[in-house]
Scaffold this motif. Sequence first.
Motif, PDB file in Angstrom:
ATOM      1  N   VAL A   1       0.847  -1.043  -0.197  1.00 28.32           N
ATOM      2  CA  VAL A   1      -0.164   0.169   0.075  1.00 28.32           C
ATOM      3  C   VAL A   1       1.011   1.326  -0.225  1.00 28.32           C
ATOM      4  O   VAL A   1       0.460   2.234  -0.703  1.00 28.32           O
ATOM      5  N   THR A   2       1.949   1.219   0.629  1.00 28.33           N
ATOM      6  CA  THR A   2       2.898   2.409   0.884  1.00 28.33           C
ATOM      7  C   THR A   2       3.711   2.637  -0.536  1.00 28.33           C
ATOM      8  O   THR A   2       3.937   3.883  -0.925  1.00 28.33           O
ATOM      9  N   VAL A   3       3.940   1.441  -1.181  1.00 25.08           N
ATOM     10  CA  VAL A   3       4.764   1.563  -2.412  1.00 25.08           C
ATOM     11  C   VAL A   3       4.157   1.960  -3.690  1.00 25.08           C
ATOM     12  O   VAL A   3       4.591   2.536  -4.587  1.00 25.08           O
ATOM     13  N   LEU A   4       2.738   1.359  -3.784  1.00 24.98           N
ATOM     14  CA  LEU A   4       2.469   1.246  -5.056  1.00 24.98           C
ATOM     15  C   LEU A   4       2.038   2.729  -5.611  1.00 24.98           C
ATOM     16  O   LEU A   4       2.219   2.900  -6.799  1.00 24.98           O
ATOM     17  N   PRO A   5       1.627   3.629  -5.005  1.00 24.87           N
ATOM     18  CA  PRO A   5       1.189   4.849  -5.393  1.00 24.87           C
ATOM     19  C   PRO A   5       2.374   5.621  -5.995  1.00 24.87           C
ATOM     20  O   PRO A   5       2.139   6.182  -6.866  1.00 24.87           O
ATOM     21  N   VAL A   6       3.701   5.699  -5.189  1.00 27.76           N
ATOM     22  CA  VAL A   6       4.578   6.342  -5.785  1.00 27.76           C
ATOM     23  C   VAL A   6       5.207   5.482  -7.014  1.00 27.76           C
ATOM     24  O   VAL A   6       5.782   6.285  -7.944  1.00 27.76           O
ATOM     25  N   LEU A   7       5.132   4.038  -7.047  1.00 23.20           N
ATOM     26  CA  LEU A   7       5.625   3.512  -8.124  1.00 23.20           C
ATOM     27  C   LEU A   7       4.826   3.765  -9.306  1.00 23.20           C
ATOM     28  O   LEU A   7       5.378   4.069 -10.574  1.00 23.20           O
ATOM     29  N   ALA A   8       3.394   4.062  -9.221  1.00 25.19           N
ATOM     30  CA  ALA A   8       2.423   4.468 -10.208  1.00 25.19           C
ATOM     31  C   ALA A   8       2.886   5.746 -10.754  1.00 25.19           C
ATOM     32  O   ALA A   8       2.752   5.984 -12.037  1.00 25.19           O
ATOM     33  N   LEU A   9       3.046   6.559  -9.674  1.00 24.46           N
ATOM     34  CA  LEU A   9       3.530   7.903 -10.184  1.00 24.46           C
ATOM     35  C   LEU A   9       4.776   8.276 -10.704  1.00 24.46           C
ATOM     36  O   LEU A   9       4.893   8.875 -11.979  1.00 24.46           O
ATOM     37  N   PHE A  10       5.788   7.314 -10.275  1.00 27.75           N
ATOM     38  CA  PHE A  10       7.013   7.458 -11.244  1.00 27.75           C
ATOM     39  C   PHE A  10       6.747   6.799 -12.656  1.00 27.75           C
ATOM     40  O   PHE A  10       7.330   7.548 -13.668  1.00 27.75           O
ATOM     41  N   LEU A  11       6.177   5.859 -12.898  1.00 28.45           N
ATOM     42  CA  LEU A  11       5.941   5.489 -14.065  1.00 28.45           C
ATOM     43  C   LEU A  11       5.071   6.183 -14.983  1.00 28.45           C
ATOM     44  O   LEU A  11       5.398   6.363 -16.129  1.00 28.45           O
ATOM     45  N   ALA A  12       4.125   6.853 -14.603  1.00 22.78           N
ATOM     46  CA  ALA A  12       3.367   7.767 -15.113  1.00 22.78           C
ATOM     47  C   ALA A  12       4.073   8.960 -15.751  1.00 22.78           C
ATOM     48  O   ALA A  12       3.936   9.541 -16.755  1.00 22.78           O
ATOM     49  N   MET A  13       5.072   9.329 -14.936  1.00 24.93           N
ATOM     50  CA  MET A  13       5.939  10.778 -15.207  1.00 24.93           C
ATOM     51  C   MET A  13       7.348  10.432 -15.444  1.00 24.93           C
ATOM     52  O   MET A  13       7.845  11.419 -15.755  1.00 24.93           O
ATOM     53  N   GLN A  14       7.578   9.221 -15.880  1.00 25.87           N
ATOM     54  CA  GLN A  14       9.035   9.013 -16.344  1.00 25.87           C
ATOM     55  C   GLN A  14       9.550   9.585 -17.506  1.00 25.87           C
ATOM     56  O   GLN A  14      10.676   9.944 -17.402  1.00 25.87           O
ATOM     57  N   ARG A  15       8.752   9.882 -18.261  1.00 22.04           N
ATOM     58  CA  ARG A  15       9.145  10.619 -19.555  1.00 22.04           C
ATOM     59  C   ARG A  15       9.641  11.999 -19.204  1.00 22.04           C
ATOM     60  O   ARG A  15      10.644  12.382 -19.580  1.00 22.04           O
ATOM     61  N   TYR A  16       8.859  12.805 -18.329  1.00 20.93           N
ATOM     62  CA  TYR A  16       9.223  14.116 -18.098  1.00 20.93           C
ATOM     63  C   TYR A  16      10.395  14.073 -17.078  1.00 20.93           C
ATOM     64  O   TYR A  16      11.424  15.105 -17.201  1.00 20.93           O
ATOM     65  N   TYR A  17      10.413  12.969 -16.275  1.00 25.58           N
ATOM     66  CA  TYR A  17      11.552  12.845 -15.158  1.00 25.58           C
ATOM     67  C   TYR A  17      12.838  12.505 -15.913  1.00 25.58           C
ATOM     68  O   TYR A  17      13.731  13.425 -15.402  1.00 25.58           O
TER      69      TYR A  17
END
Length: 273
Positions: free
Chosen positions: A246-262
């Motif tokens: 529960v702690t890891v999934l939200p930030v993992l999803a955020l990173f995968l969604a924004m990795q192009r800009y990152y």
Amino acid sequence: MKAPVAAIAVNAALAFIALSTLAPLLWMLSVSLMAPGEASAQPPPLLPASPTLANFHTLFTRAGMGRYFFNSLLVASALTLVSGAFNVMAGYAFAKLNFKGRARLFALLLTTLVIPAQVAMMPLFLMLKGMGLVNTYAGVLVPGLASIFGIFLVRQYAMTLPNDLLEAARIDGASEWRIFTAVVVPLLKPIIVTLAIFTFLGSWNDFMWPLIVLTDSERHTLPVALAALSRERVQDNELMMAGSVVTVLPVLALFLAMQRYYIQGLMVGSVKG
């Protein structure tokens, strides 16, 4: 023939490194779907015999994980928005606006990066206590409202913007605020997203400062709540792994969604002549 062999060797090495990195996360997810006590068997199973969501149900119905999830989301989102606004404005000012003492002030700010954050926690806590901000979300947010690293990151990116573009806008009669919002901010989008990801991840995963400031357990964030839950249910490995998911999934999803800009933000200037 040497080139294909070398490429295969490199790809195999990268695949092995990726698998080694993902293995703990996959094991965490697998254990979270196991029945209570199943992960304690010898040898421990790699996959659950009968996958179940009972651990997640227990987290949200009995352990109050929903409240802690909302607390973390509230704190991380608020800090990302407010800190992002301050850092972007300050970074742009240090890069493109001329004012007295700009270089010296920026150099002074950079020197603070060598000071460990833990050193400042005690005086900062006493200051917040005097202001009546202990056990409030405002007290959690105050230390991160402006980040020296964030200002530095934005400044380095903003310095790559052409001065002619800004001068043209000034000649057209645009105010500095208009130039910043209509011209600069759209051009800073990659670094803004990169900074937002850094800020959100840092706030979401922060354990020490919320533990110090928030004395009321109802206001705890996910890392603090998970640590407290681990002390209460030290033998319940499956429940702890469910909490970790529960702690890891939200930030993992955020990173995968924004990795192009990152990646675009991190690569700024790497091909600049």
